[in-house]
Design a protein around this motif. Sequence first.
Motif, PDB file in Angstrom:
ATOM      1  N   SER A 156      36.440  17.484  62.076  1.00 38.09           N
ATOM      2  CA  SER A 156      37.680  18.009  61.500  1.00 38.09           C
ATOM      3  C   SER A 156      37.874  17.454  60.091  1.00 38.09           C
ATOM      4  N   LEU A 157      37.743  18.326  59.106  1.00 35.16           N
ATOM      5  CA  LEU A 157      37.945  17.942  57.704  1.00 35.16           C
ATOM      6  C   LEU A 157      39.344  18.356  57.266  1.00 35.16           C
ATOM      7  N   LYS A 158      39.963  17.536  56.432  1.00 35.19           N
ATOM      8  CA  LYS A 158      41.336  17.804  56.018  1.00 35.19           C
ATOM      9  C   LYS A 158      41.452  17.822  54.502  1.00 35.19           C
ATOM     10  N   ASN A 159      42.192  18.802  53.995  1.00 31.54           N
ATOM     11  CA  ASN A 159      42.627  18.868  52.603  1.00 31.54           C
ATOM     12  C   ASN A 159      41.472  18.691  51.617  1.00 31.54           C
ATOM     13  N   GLU A 160      41.508  17.646  50.768  1.00 34.10           N
ATOM     14  CA  GLU A 160      40.504  17.504  49.709  1.00 34.10           C
ATOM     15  C   GLU A 160      39.095  17.331  50.266  1.00 34.10           C
ATOM     16  N   ALA A 161      38.983  16.793  51.483  1.00 32.06           N
ATOM     17  CA  ALA A 161      37.655  16.579  52.069  1.00 32.06           C
ATOM     18  C   ALA A 161      36.928  17.892  52.334  1.00 32.06           C
ATOM     19  N   ILE A 162      37.671  18.988  52.489  1.00 27.65           N
ATOM     20  CA  ILE A 162      37.040  20.282  52.763  1.00 27.65           C
ATOM     21  C   ILE A 162      36.174  20.715  51.587  1.00 27.65           C
ATOM     22  N   ALA A 163      36.755  20.745  50.414  1.00 25.63           N
ATOM     23  CA  ALA A 163      36.000  21.160  49.225  1.00 25.63           C
ATOM     24  C   ALA A 163      34.864  20.194  48.924  1.00 25.63           C
ATOM     25  N   GLU A 164      35.100  18.904  49.169  1.00 25.11           N
ATOM     26  CA  GLU A 164      34.061  17.901  48.917  1.00 25.11           C
ATOM     27  C   GLU A 164      32.846  18.156  49.813  1.00 25.11           C
ATOM     28  N   MET A 165      33.075  18.426  51.093  1.00 30.44           N
ATOM     29  CA  MET A 165      31.957  18.657  52.000  1.00 30.44           C
ATOM     30  C   MET A 165      31.304  20.013  51.746  1.00 30.44           C
ATOM     31  N   GLU A 166      32.089  21.016  51.347  1.00 33.51           N
ATOM     32  CA  GLU A 166      31.501  22.313  50.996  1.00 33.51           C
ATOM     33  C   GLU A 166      30.568  22.168  49.799  1.00 33.51           C
ATOM     34  N   ARG A 167      30.931  21.283  48.876  1.00 30.91           N
ATOM     35  CA  ARG A 167      30.092  21.048  47.700  1.00 30.91           C
ATOM     36  C   ARG A 167      28.838  20.265  48.051  1.00 30.91           C
ATOM     37  N   LEU A 168      29.003  19.221  48.886  1.00 27.23           N
ATOM     38  CA  LEU A 168      27.878  18.339  49.204  1.00 27.23           C
ATOM     39  C   LEU A 168      26.952  18.910  50.271  1.00 27.23           C
ATOM     40  N   CYS A 169      27.489  19.763  51.154  1.00 26.57           N
ATOM     41  CA  CYS A 169      26.689  20.319  52.265  1.00 26.57           C
ATOM     42  C   CYS A 169      26.822  21.838  52.297  1.00 26.57           C
ATOM     43  N   PRO A 170      26.336  22.538  51.278  1.00 27.65           N
ATOM     44  CA  PRO A 170      26.539  23.990  51.206  1.00 27.65           C
ATOM     45  C   PRO A 170      25.847  24.762  52.322  1.00 27.65           C
ATOM     46  N   ASP A 171      24.821  24.168  52.955  1.00 26.53           N
ATOM     47  CA  ASP A 171      24.083  24.868  54.000  1.00 26.53           C
ATOM     48  C   ASP A 171      24.643  24.615  55.399  1.00 26.53           C
ATOM     49  N   ALA A 172      25.664  23.783  55.501  1.00 25.89           N
ATOM     50  CA  ALA A 172      26.233  23.467  56.812  1.00 25.89           C
ATOM     51  C   ALA A 172      27.034  24.654  57.347  1.00 25.89           C
ATOM     52  N   GLN A 173      27.236  24.666  58.658  1.00 23.24           N
ATOM     53  CA  GLN A 173      28.036  25.722  59.284  1.00 23.24           C
ATOM     54  C   GLN A 173      29.492  25.250  59.376  1.00 23.24           C
ATOM     55  N   PHE A 174      30.387  26.014  58.740  1.00 24.08           N
ATOM     56  CA  PHE A 174      31.804  25.677  58.731  1.00 24.08           C
ATOM     57  C   PHE A 174      32.581  26.662  59.597  1.00 24.08           C
ATOM     58  N   GLY A 175      33.649  26.170  60.212  1.00 18.72           N
ATOM     59  CA  GLY A 175      34.569  27.031  60.928  1.00 18.72           C
ATOM     60  C   GLY A 175      35.554  27.664  59.964  1.00 18.72           C
ATOM     61  N   PRO A 176      36.496  28.451  60.462  1.00 22.17           N
ATOM     62  CA  PRO A 176      37.485  29.090  59.595  1.00 22.17           C
ATOM     63  C   PRO A 176      38.460  28.067  59.005  1.00 22.17           C
ATOM     64  N   LEU A 177      39.014  28.388  57.859  1.00 24.32           N
ATOM     65  CA  LEU A 177      40.034  27.539  57.248  1.00 24.32           C
ATOM     66  C   LEU A 177      41.347  27.736  58.008  1.00 24.32           C
ATOM     67  N   ILE A 178      41.924  26.632  58.459  1.00 28.56           N
ATOM     68  CA  ILE A 178      43.213  26.662  59.155  1.00 28.56           C
ATOM     69  C   ILE A 178      44.241  26.071  58.195  1.00 28.56           C
ATOM     70  N   ALA A 179      45.007  26.931  57.562  1.00 33.50           N
ATOM     71  CA  ALA A 179      45.908  26.500  56.492  1.00 33.50           C
ATOM     72  C   ALA A 179      47.312  26.244  57.023  1.00 33.50           C
ATOM     73  N   GLY A 180      48.007  25.325  56.343  1.00 32.00           N
ATOM     74  CA  GLY A 180      49.423  25.116  56.611  1.00 32.00           C
ATOM     75  C   GLY A 180      49.747  24.416  57.909  1.00 32.00           C
TER      76      GLY A 180
END
Length: 277
Positions: A156-180
């Motif tokens: 479970s990634l939160k807030n700023e960590a989401i973009a950081e991990m998307e940048r560092l691990c572009p090939d990883a499988q991510f779930g949907p963004l759960i906002a708010g």
Amino acid sequence: MKVGPRRFRIGSDWRAPVDALKALYASYPQPADPIPHFTVRLEATSLLRRFVRPQVAIQGDYTLPDAVPVSLAHGLLAAEMAVNLQMALGERRFLLLHASSVERDGRVLIMTGESGAGKSTLSALLAARGWRFLGDEFALVDPATGLVHPFPRPISLKNEAIAEMERLCPDAQFGPLIAGTPKGDIRHIVPAADAIARMEEAAPPALILFPRFGHAAETRDVGEGEVFVRLTQASTNYVALGETGFDALTRLVTTVPAKAIDYPDTETAIELVEALW
């Protein structure tokens, strides 16, 4: 669904949360044994709330009577919270620590700390660098052997960590963004295939780490008394296990070294962890 040594049956008044959960856990093996350890349901707070501005209440083997329902838009989050709740309130086989854990060279690093300490992001980064991911939410310590059993749920990634991990691990499988959500934006990252394939493999702990994000780089020793108190606070079932929990935690604290690290950014954190390892 099956995660590590535990099986869960999850039902819902709506298809959407179950479909989202199936997509997130698509790479996990189906349980060979159909009998679950825990059952949960995602239910509407009323018949009207099933259709008009739907609200999801967590029901099942273990519940919190005063828990606030969530919007159906956060149904996946409700399902993940439901699994956490069953483990936190119902698990009696293992000593549970609210901690992240990773393994390398047959030994386990346990990381625990307050919310926002960065243990989830740190475990994901270490996993991307060749460590085997064991778990993000709970470390399962076997009181009989002292081994740490994997419980590799999606991280479970939160807030700023989401973009950081998307940048560092572009090939990883991510779930949907759960906002708010009450904790801000949340997005899950699915563990590597090796972590899922080896989720029956336990290993001995070699280091307990208390990370803290947002401070100048520093490494400190942590005494056994402080480690014991902090881990009792990090355990959801220490009291329920009674003497078994006391003996298991005492052995962990007296046989495994503990350190605390402060770090200003993720690269510094990785360097500190590697130096300690």
